[in-house]
Motif scaffolding. Structure first.
Motif, PDB file in Angstrom:
ATOM      1  N   ASP A 444      42.440 -36.838 -43.783  1.00  0.00           N
ATOM      2  CA  ASP A 444      41.216 -36.628 -44.566  1.00  0.00           C
ATOM      3  C   ASP A 444      40.128 -35.989 -43.714  1.00  0.00           C
ATOM      4  OD1 ASP A 444      42.322 -37.619 -46.825  1.00  0.00           O
ATOM      5  OD2 ASP A 444      41.326 -39.574 -46.755  1.00  0.00           O
ATOM      6  N   SER A 445      39.945 -36.535 -42.513  1.00  0.00           N
ATOM      7  CA  SER A 445      38.913 -36.000 -41.611  1.00  0.00           C
ATOM      8  C   SER A 445      39.239 -34.578 -41.187  1.00  0.00           C
ATOM      9  CB  SER A 445      38.777 -36.903 -40.385  1.00  0.00           C
ATOM     10  OG  SER A 445      38.444 -38.220 -40.753  1.00  0.00           O
ATOM     11  N   ILE A 446      40.503 -34.350 -40.827  1.00  0.00           N
ATOM     12  CA  ILE A 446      40.910 -33.017 -40.372  1.00  0.00           C
ATOM     13  C   ILE A 446      40.761 -31.987 -41.494  1.00  0.00           C
ATOM     14  CG2 ILE A 446      42.866 -31.636 -39.559  1.00  0.00           C
ATOM     15  CD1 ILE A 446      43.879 -34.137 -38.112  1.00  0.00           C
ATOM     16  N   SER A 447      41.190 -32.353 -42.710  1.00  0.00           N
ATOM     17  CA  SER A 447      41.130 -31.399 -43.825  1.00  0.00           C
ATOM     18  C   SER A 447      39.692 -31.029 -44.163  1.00  0.00           C
ATOM     19  CB  SER A 447      41.824 -31.974 -45.054  1.00  0.00           C
ATOM     20  OG  SER A 447      41.156 -33.124 -45.529  1.00  0.00           O
ATOM     21  N   LEU A 448      38.754 -32.000 -44.066  1.00  0.00           N
ATOM     22  CA  LEU A 448      37.345 -31.693 -44.343  1.00  0.00           C
ATOM     23  C   LEU A 448      36.776 -30.741 -43.293  1.00  0.00           C
ATOM     24  CD1 LEU A 448      35.956 -35.159 -45.503  1.00  0.00           C
ATOM     25  CD2 LEU A 448      36.292 -33.115 -46.894  1.00  0.00           C
ATOM     26  N   LEU A 449      37.136 -30.972 -42.026  1.00  0.00           N
ATOM     27  CA  LEU A 449      36.666 -30.079 -40.962  1.00  0.00           C
ATOM     28  C   LEU A 449      37.167 -28.654 -41.202  1.00  0.00           C
ATOM     29  CD1 LEU A 449      37.119 -32.339 -37.793  1.00  0.00           C
ATOM     30  CD2 LEU A 449      34.952 -31.498 -38.744  1.00  0.00           C
ATOM     31  N   ILE A 450      38.460 -28.517 -41.530  1.00  0.00           N
ATOM     32  CA  ILE A 450      39.016 -27.192 -41.809  1.00  0.00           C
ATOM     33  C   ILE A 450      38.316 -26.566 -43.018  1.00  0.00           C
ATOM     34  CG2 ILE A 450      41.102 -25.947 -42.535  1.00  0.00           C
ATOM     35  CD1 ILE A 450      42.750 -28.097 -41.060  1.00  0.00           C
ATOM     36  N   TYR A 451      38.122 -27.369 -44.040  1.00  0.00           N
ATOM     37  CA  TYR A 451      37.526 -26.906 -45.297  1.00  0.00           C
ATOM     38  C   TYR A 451      36.141 -26.314 -45.074  1.00  0.00           C
ATOM     39  CZ  TYR A 451      36.645 -27.230 -50.379  1.00  0.00           C
ATOM     40  OH  TYR A 451      36.396 -26.957 -51.709  1.00  0.00           O
ATOM     41  N   PHE A 452      35.283 -27.076 -44.406  1.00  0.00           N
ATOM     42  CA  PHE A 452      33.907 -26.636 -44.236  1.00  0.00           C
ATOM     43  C   PHE A 452      33.780 -25.512 -43.200  1.00  0.00           C
ATOM     44  CE2 PHE A 452      33.027 -31.017 -45.903  1.00  0.00           C
ATOM     45  CZ  PHE A 452      32.547 -30.576 -47.133  1.00  0.00           C
ATOM     46  N   GLN A 453      34.659 -25.501 -42.214  1.00  0.00           N
ATOM     47  CA  GLN A 453      34.620 -24.383 -41.253  1.00  0.00           C
ATOM     48  C   GLN A 453      35.006 -23.082 -41.940  1.00  0.00           C
ATOM     49  OE1 GLN A 453      33.490 -24.259 -38.232  1.00  0.00           O
ATOM     50  NE2 GLN A 453      33.080 -26.474 -38.024  1.00  0.00           N
ATOM     51  N   LEU A 454      36.044 -23.138 -42.775  1.00  0.00           N
ATOM     52  CA  LEU A 454      36.450 -21.936 -43.518  1.00  0.00           C
ATOM     53  C   LEU A 454      35.381 -21.504 -44.521  1.00  0.00           C
ATOM     54  CD1 LEU A 454      40.241 -22.642 -44.211  1.00  0.00           C
ATOM     55  CD2 LEU A 454      39.305 -20.824 -42.784  1.00  0.00           C
ATOM     56  N   ALA A 455      34.772 -22.499 -45.165  1.00  0.00           N
ATOM     57  CA  ALA A 455      33.711 -22.187 -46.127  1.00  0.00           C
ATOM     58  C   ALA A 455      32.519 -21.522 -45.422  1.00  0.00           C
ATOM     59  CB  ALA A 455      33.247 -23.480 -46.828  1.00  0.00           C
ATOM     60  N   SER A 456      32.185 -22.018 -44.251  1.00  0.00           N
ATOM     61  CA  SER A 456      31.094 -21.422 -43.485  1.00  0.00           C
ATOM     62  C   SER A 456      31.411 -19.980 -43.108  1.00  0.00           C
ATOM     63  CB  SER A 456      30.813 -22.252 -42.224  1.00  0.00           C
ATOM     64  OG  SER A 456      30.434 -23.571 -42.573  1.00  0.00           O
ATOM     65  N   MET A 457      32.668 -19.728 -42.696  1.00  0.00           N
ATOM     66  CA  MET A 457      33.064 -18.401 -42.253  1.00  0.00           C
ATOM     67  C   MET A 457      33.186 -17.410 -43.417  1.00  0.00           C
ATOM     68  SD  MET A 457      35.976 -19.586 -39.534  1.00  0.00           S
ATOM     69  CE  MET A 457      36.774 -17.997 -39.576  1.00  0.00           C
ATOM     70  N   LEU A 458      33.852 -17.833 -44.514  1.00  0.00           N
ATOM     71  CA  LEU A 458      34.145 -16.903 -45.602  1.00  0.00           C
ATOM     72  C   LEU A 458      33.037 -16.818 -46.649  1.00  0.00           C
ATOM     73  CD1 LEU A 458      37.938 -17.729 -46.200  1.00  0.00           C
ATOM     74  CD2 LEU A 458      36.947 -15.870 -44.842  1.00  0.00           C
ATOM     75  N   LEU A 459      32.330 -17.927 -46.855  1.00  0.00           N
ATOM     76  CA  LEU A 459      31.283 -17.918 -47.882  1.00  0.00           C
ATOM     77  C   LEU A 459      29.884 -17.783 -47.298  1.00  0.00           C
ATOM     78  CD1 LEU A 459      32.643 -20.789 -50.189  1.00  0.00           C
ATOM     79  CD2 LEU A 459      32.953 -18.325 -50.452  1.00  0.00           C
ATOM     80  N   GLY A 460      29.791 -17.904 -45.964  1.00  0.00           N
ATOM     81  CA  GLY A 460      28.505 -17.742 -45.318  1.00  0.00           C
ATOM     82  C   GLY A 460      27.503 -18.821 -45.649  1.00  0.00           C
ATOM     83  N   ILE A 461      27.966 -20.076 -45.782  1.00  0.00           N
ATOM     84  CA  ILE A 461      27.044 -21.170 -46.129  1.00  0.00           C
ATOM     85  C   ILE A 461      26.850 -22.101 -44.933  1.00  0.00           C
ATOM     86  CG2 ILE A 461      27.564 -21.141 -48.578  1.00  0.00           C
ATOM     87  CD1 ILE A 461      29.488 -23.430 -48.147  1.00  0.00           C
TER      88      ILE A 461
END
Length: 461
Positions: A444-461
């Protein structure tokens, strides 16, 4: 064995009827054709106050077999109701390893009474076996076996078996020892019966054999019996002196206990040796609450990550709706890998040095599964979430973030599910501890870290 549930109910009704009418001969005739395990199963459904009387209707040999099959609570009840003579009769019919199992389950005052009415030789053997560690082979062995001398003739060996065999747990395999009780060979009863009477044991015995030591892990010994389809295994001490044997019925009990323990640990519960319905509410609470608290506190990491990325979630709220799916998929993926690895460990199929090969296999499986899930999820998000649900926030870029996270989550989950049980085994822990609850929390912790890092990179948030 009972053929159908209806037949069992009919039998229970007849027992109740005969008991109420005090037709004890009919009740005895009803029980005698049954197997000991089936009679013990029937006892579970009867009023405990009736057990002593019904038990006394059984012949002593059958009574001893039934006694072994009963749970510890029923055994204690009967022992307390037995007269000294009745207790001695039952103990005289039990095999040593069964007596040891009963002694280990009983409270101190009952144990004292059991030992008091056991023969001196039996009492000595019980105390010897009780000295071995609980998880060792020595703790499940019996000293009731047939030993032969290599210089004996077949005729002399058969006479010895006839004389001593009735008190032994098995005579199918006889063990050949020298003057110092060192194990030098074994002999099947089949070989003896087919040999000439004047043949010498030394000439016909099997010299290539497998044995185990008293301090070997009992689960490993049970697996050895299963692997080679043996009915019994000789147990030797560090100097190769024969001290006992482990029979297949004891190995089956060990495998059942270990499997039950693994299942409970995998479900984040402390192991229990009592039947489910006979385990009290307080005992069940004690077994479950500590693990639930540990897992609850470990989930704090998930909360910290969500708090840290709170602004990102606010900027793109739609991301929140996919978090349960990502967590669930990660937990399921990790559970698949951990279950397969724990099973392989319990069967001796893999060891810690195989970790790199196992990780390489799981990584390839994870990529295949992750890509398959990502493709299906992308189509689902575009058709169902965006088009059918009329949700314009689900853009192709958002779907790309979720799907890429899905691949990374499945990969991390399967690697964690593979590695953690092997690491636990290496550290001397039960691999089942590293099962679905812990892996789900970590993933759960790992998936959230991956999720938000990708969101920051691809969505610019």
């Amino acid at each position: 064995m009972f053929e159908a549930q209806d037949g069992r109910r009919e039998l229970e009704k007849k027992i109740e009827k005969y008991f109420e009418r005090k037709q004890y001969p009919h009740l005895q005739d009803l029980l005698l054709p049954l197997e000991a395990a089936d009679i013990a199963s029937l006892f579970n459904e009867l009023n405990e106050e009736r057990l002593p009387l019904i038990f006394r209707l059984l012949p002593k040999e059958l009574a001893a077999e039934v006694f072994v099959e009963l749970d510890s609570g029923q055994q204690e009840l009967l022992i307390r109701r037995f007269s000294n003579a009745e207790l001695k009769e039952v103990l005289d019919e039990l095999y040593l390893d069964d007596t040891v199992d009963i002694v280990e389950e009983m409270p101190a005052n009952v144990v004292k009474r059991i030992l008091m009415h056991s023969a001196p030789e039996i009492r000595k053997n019980i105390n010897e076996i009780l000295k071995y560690p609980e998880d060792s082979t020595g703790s499940i062995m019996t000293t009731e076996f047939v030993d032969l001398n290599a210089a004996m003739t077949v005729e002399a060996a058969l006479k010895r078996i006839r004389r001593t065999g009735p008190d032994k747990e098995t005579i199918n395999i006889c063990y050949v020892i020298d003057g110092g009780r060192h194990l030098i060979g074994l002999l099947s009863i089949r070989t003896l019966l087919l040999a000439e009477e004047n043949d010498v044991i030394d000439d016909i015995m099997e010299r290539n054999f497998i044995s185990v030591q008293t301090l070997d892990d009992r689960e490993s010994t049970a697996q050895t019996l299963s692997k080679y389809d043996f009915l019994a295994l000789p147990v030797v001490d560090t100097e190769n002196r024969l001290v006992g044997i482990v029979t297949v019925d004891d190995a089956m009990d060990v495998i059942e206990e270990e499997t039950t323990e693994d299942i409970e640990l995998m479900a984040a519960m402390l192991p229990s040796d009592k039947p489910y319905l006979k385990t009290g509410v307080f005992e069940t609470w004690k077994a479950r609450a500590p693990w639930l608290m540990i897992l609850m506190l470990s989930a704090t990491f998930t909360s910290i990550i969500l708090t840290h990325f709170e602004n990102s979630l606010a900027a793109c709220a739609i991301l929140t709706s996919f978090i349960p799916m990502l967590s669930g998929t990660g937990g399921n993926s990790g559970t698949q890998a951990s279950t397969a690895v724990i099973r392989a460990l319990s069967l001796g199929e893999i060891r810690f040095p195989d970790l790199p090969r196992a990780l390489w296999k799981e990584s390839r499986v994870a990529v295949c599964c992750g890509l398959c899930l990502a493709a299906v999820n992308f189509v689902k998000m575009m058709i169902f979430d965006r088009w059918l649900m009329h949700n314009p926030a689900v853009t192709p870029l958002v779907a790309m973030v979720v799907c890429c996270t899905l691949v990374g989550t499945v990969l991390c989950a399967k690697l964690a599910g593979c590695a953690l049980p092997l690491l636990a085994k290496k550290l001397g822990l039960d691999p089942a501890v590293m099962a679905s609850p812990f892996i789900s929390t970590i993933v759960d912790s790992i998936s959230l870290l991956i999720y938000f890092q990708l969101a920051s990179m691809l969505l610019g948030i």
